[in-house]
Design a protein around this motif. Structure first.
Motif, mmCIF file in Angstrom:
data_model
loop_
_atom_site.group_PDB
_atom_site.id
_atom_site.type_symbol
_atom_site.label_atom_id
_atom_site.label_comp_id
_atom_site.label_asym_id
_atom_site.label_seq_id
_atom_site.Cartn_x
_atom_site.Cartn_y
_atom_site.Cartn_z
ATOM 1 N N GLY A 42 0.799 -1.217 0.000
ATOM 2 C CA GLY A 42 0.000 0.000 0.000
ATOM 3 C C GLY A 42 0.828 1.260 0.000
ATOM 4 N N LYS A 43 2.132 1.122 0.233
ATOM 5 C CA LYS A 43 3.013 2.290 0.282
ATOM 6 C C LYS A 43 4.097 2.249 -0.793
ATOM 7 C CE LYS A 43 2.265 2.903 5.192
ATOM 8 N NZ LYS A 43 2.855 2.899 6.530
ATOM 9 N N GLU A 44 4.385 1.089 -1.328
ATOM 10 C CA GLU A 44 5.419 0.942 -2.346
ATOM 11 C C GLU A 44 4.786 0.526 -3.671
ATOM 12 O OE1 GLU A 44 8.542 -1.684 -1.171
ATOM 13 O OE2 GLU A 44 8.703 -0.806 0.827
ATOM 14 N N MET A 45 5.299 1.082 -4.758
ATOM 15 C CA MET A 45 4.757 0.777 -6.079
ATOM 16 C C MET A 45 4.988 -0.677 -6.491
ATOM 17 S SD MET A 45 3.061 3.253 -7.198
ATOM 18 C CE MET A 45 2.829 2.814 -8.901
ATOM 19 N N LYS A 46 6.099 -1.284 -6.052
ATOM 20 C CA LYS A 46 6.365 -2.668 -6.442
ATOM 21 C C LYS A 46 5.326 -3.624 -5.862
ATOM 22 C CE LYS A 46 9.449 -4.263 -2.798
ATOM 23 N NZ LYS A 46 10.695 -4.926 -2.527
ATOM 24 N N CYS A 47 4.640 -3.206 -4.819
ATOM 25 C CA CYS A 47 3.611 -4.043 -4.210
ATOM 26 C C CYS A 47 2.346 -4.113 -5.066
ATOM 27 C CB CYS A 47 3.252 -3.514 -2.823
ATOM 28 S SG CYS A 47 4.651 -3.457 -1.692
ATOM 29 N N GLU A 48 2.184 -3.170 -5.971
ATOM 30 C CA GLU A 48 1.000 -3.144 -6.827
ATOM 31 C C GLU A 48 0.971 -4.333 -7.788
ATOM 32 O OE1 GLU A 48 -1.528 -0.947 -6.597
ATOM 33 O OE2 GLU A 48 -0.495 -0.129 -4.855
ATOM 34 N N ASP A 49 2.123 -4.900 -8.095
ATOM 35 C CA ASP A 49 2.210 -6.008 -9.040
ATOM 36 C C ASP A 49 2.318 -7.368 -8.355
ATOM 37 O OD1 ASP A 49 2.115 -4.226 -11.167
ATOM 38 O OD2 ASP A 49 4.290 -3.969 -11.171
ATOM 39 N N CYS A 50 1.982 -7.439 -7.089
ATOM 40 C CA CYS A 50 2.099 -8.693 -6.340
ATOM 41 C C CYS A 50 0.845 -9.548 -6.568
ATOM 42 C CB CYS A 50 2.270 -8.395 -4.855
ATOM 43 S SG CYS A 50 2.457 -9.876 -3.839
ATOM 44 N N PRO A 51 0.967 -10.661 -7.317
ATOM 45 C CA PRO A 51 -0.214 -11.494 -7.580
ATOM 46 C C PRO A 51 -0.787 -12.128 -6.318
ATOM 47 C CG PRO A 51 1.760 -12.474 -8.546
ATOM 48 C CD PRO A 51 2.158 -11.164 -7.961
ATOM 49 N N TYR A 52 0.046 -12.379 -5.324
ATOM 50 C CA TYR A 52 -0.449 -12.960 -4.073
ATOM 51 C C TYR A 52 -1.425 -12.010 -3.392
ATOM 52 C CZ TYR A 52 -0.726 -14.060 0.850
ATOM 53 O OH TYR A 52 -1.201 -14.301 2.116
ATOM 54 N N LEU A 53 -1.033 -10.734 -3.284
ATOM 55 C CA LEU A 53 -1.904 -9.762 -2.623
ATOM 56 C C LEU A 53 -3.224 -9.606 -3.372
ATOM 57 C CD1 LEU A 53 0.628 -6.992 -1.558
ATOM 58 C CD2 LEU A 53 -0.570 -8.609 -0.096
ATOM 59 N N GLU A 54 -3.144 -9.550 -4.686
ATOM 60 C CA GLU A 54 -4.359 -9.410 -5.485
ATOM 61 C C GLU A 54 -5.283 -10.610 -5.280
ATOM 62 O OE1 GLU A 54 -5.666 -8.939 -10.139
ATOM 63 O OE2 GLU A 54 -3.638 -8.402 -9.554
ATOM 64 N N GLY A 55 -4.716 -11.800 -5.313
ATOM 65 C CA GLY A 55 -5.517 -13.005 -5.132
ATOM 66 C C GLY A 55 -6.084 -13.124 -3.728
ATOM 67 N N CYS A 56 -5.283 -12.794 -2.747
ATOM 68 C CA CYS A 56 -5.713 -12.893 -1.353
ATOM 69 C C CYS A 56 -6.842 -11.910 -1.069
ATOM 70 C CB CYS A 56 -4.527 -12.630 -0.431
ATOM 71 S SG CYS A 56 -4.914 -12.815 1.325
ATOM 72 N N LEU A 57 -6.672 -10.675 -1.500
ATOM 73 C CA LEU A 57 -7.680 -9.660 -1.226
ATOM 74 C C LEU A 57 -8.958 -9.872 -2.028
ATOM 75 C CD1 LEU A 57 -5.370 -6.541 -1.008
ATOM 76 C CD2 LEU A 57 -6.539 -7.690 0.876
ATOM 77 N N SER A 58 -8.854 -10.517 -3.174
ATOM 78 C CA SER A 58 -10.048 -10.736 -3.989
ATOM 79 C C SER A 58 -10.960 -11.801 -3.395
ATOM 80 C CB SER A 58 -9.667 -11.099 -5.422
ATOM 81 O OG SER A 58 -9.067 -12.371 -5.453
ATOM 82 N N ASN A 59 -10.483 -12.543 -2.414
ATOM 83 C CA ASN A 59 -11.306 -13.560 -1.767
ATOM 84 C C ASN A 59 -12.320 -12.970 -0.792
ATOM 85 O OD1 ASN A 59 -10.147 -15.807 -3.019
ATOM 86 N ND2 ASN A 59 -8.476 -15.846 -1.555
ATOM 87 N N PHE A 60 -12.167 -11.697 -0.450
ATOM 88 C CA PHE A 60 -13.044 -11.075 0.525
ATOM 89 C C PHE A 60 -14.122 -10.259 -0.172
ATOM 90 C CE2 PHE A 60 -9.055 -11.775 2.721
ATOM 91 C CZ PHE A 60 -9.504 -12.453 3.835
ATOM 92 N N LYS A 61 -15.335 -10.444 0.275
ATOM 93 C CA LYS A 61 -16.467 -9.726 -0.296
ATOM 94 C C LYS A 61 -16.536 -8.340 0.342
ATOM 95 C CE LYS A 61 -21.417 -10.086 -0.945
ATOM 96 N NZ LYS A 61 -22.625 -10.858 -0.657
ATOM 97 N N VAL A 62 -16.689 -7.343 -0.493
ATOM 98 C CA VAL A 62 -16.802 -5.978 0.008
ATOM 99 C C VAL A 62 -18.248 -5.765 0.431
ATOM 100 C CG1 VAL A 62 -16.582 -3.543 -0.562
ATOM 101 C CG2 VAL A 62 -14.987 -5.199 -1.531
ATOM 102 N N SER A 63 -18.431 -5.379 1.672
ATOM 103 C CA SER A 63 -19.797 -5.160 2.156
ATOM 104 C C SER A 63 -20.203 -3.710 1.935
ATOM 105 C CB SER A 63 -19.897 -5.513 3.636
ATOM 106 O OG SER A 63 -19.048 -4.685 4.384
#
Length: 72
Positions: A42-63
């Motif tokens: 969330g603070k570094e640009m290289k983190c934007e391309d992390c497939p793990y974070l994208e996959g992990c966060l996509s498992n949660f439903k936004v209420s």
């Protein structure tokens, strides 16, 4: 050949048994030691391309916010 197949099946079974699966229960847990090596998600640009974070966060439903839940 049959022995090779049996050996492969044994190895696969051992990997499934010995491997510890951990599924985060909250979105904040996705940011703890991600395997992509991102120290400050969330603070570094290289983190934007992390497939793990994208996959992990996509498992949660936004209420929806409470004040919008009854609006349809």
């Amino acid at each position: 050949m049959v022995q090779d197949i049996i050996f492969c099946l044994q190895e696969a079974a051992l990997n499934l048994i010995l491997k510890k699966y951990y599924t985060p229960r909250e979105p904040a847990e996705c940011f703890i030691n991600p395997p992509c090596g991102c120290a400050n998600p969330g603070k570094e640009m290289k983190c934007e391309d992390c497939p793990y974070l994208e996959g992990c966060l996509s498992n949660f439903k936004v209420s929806q916010p409470r004040h919008l839940k009854n609006c349809r």
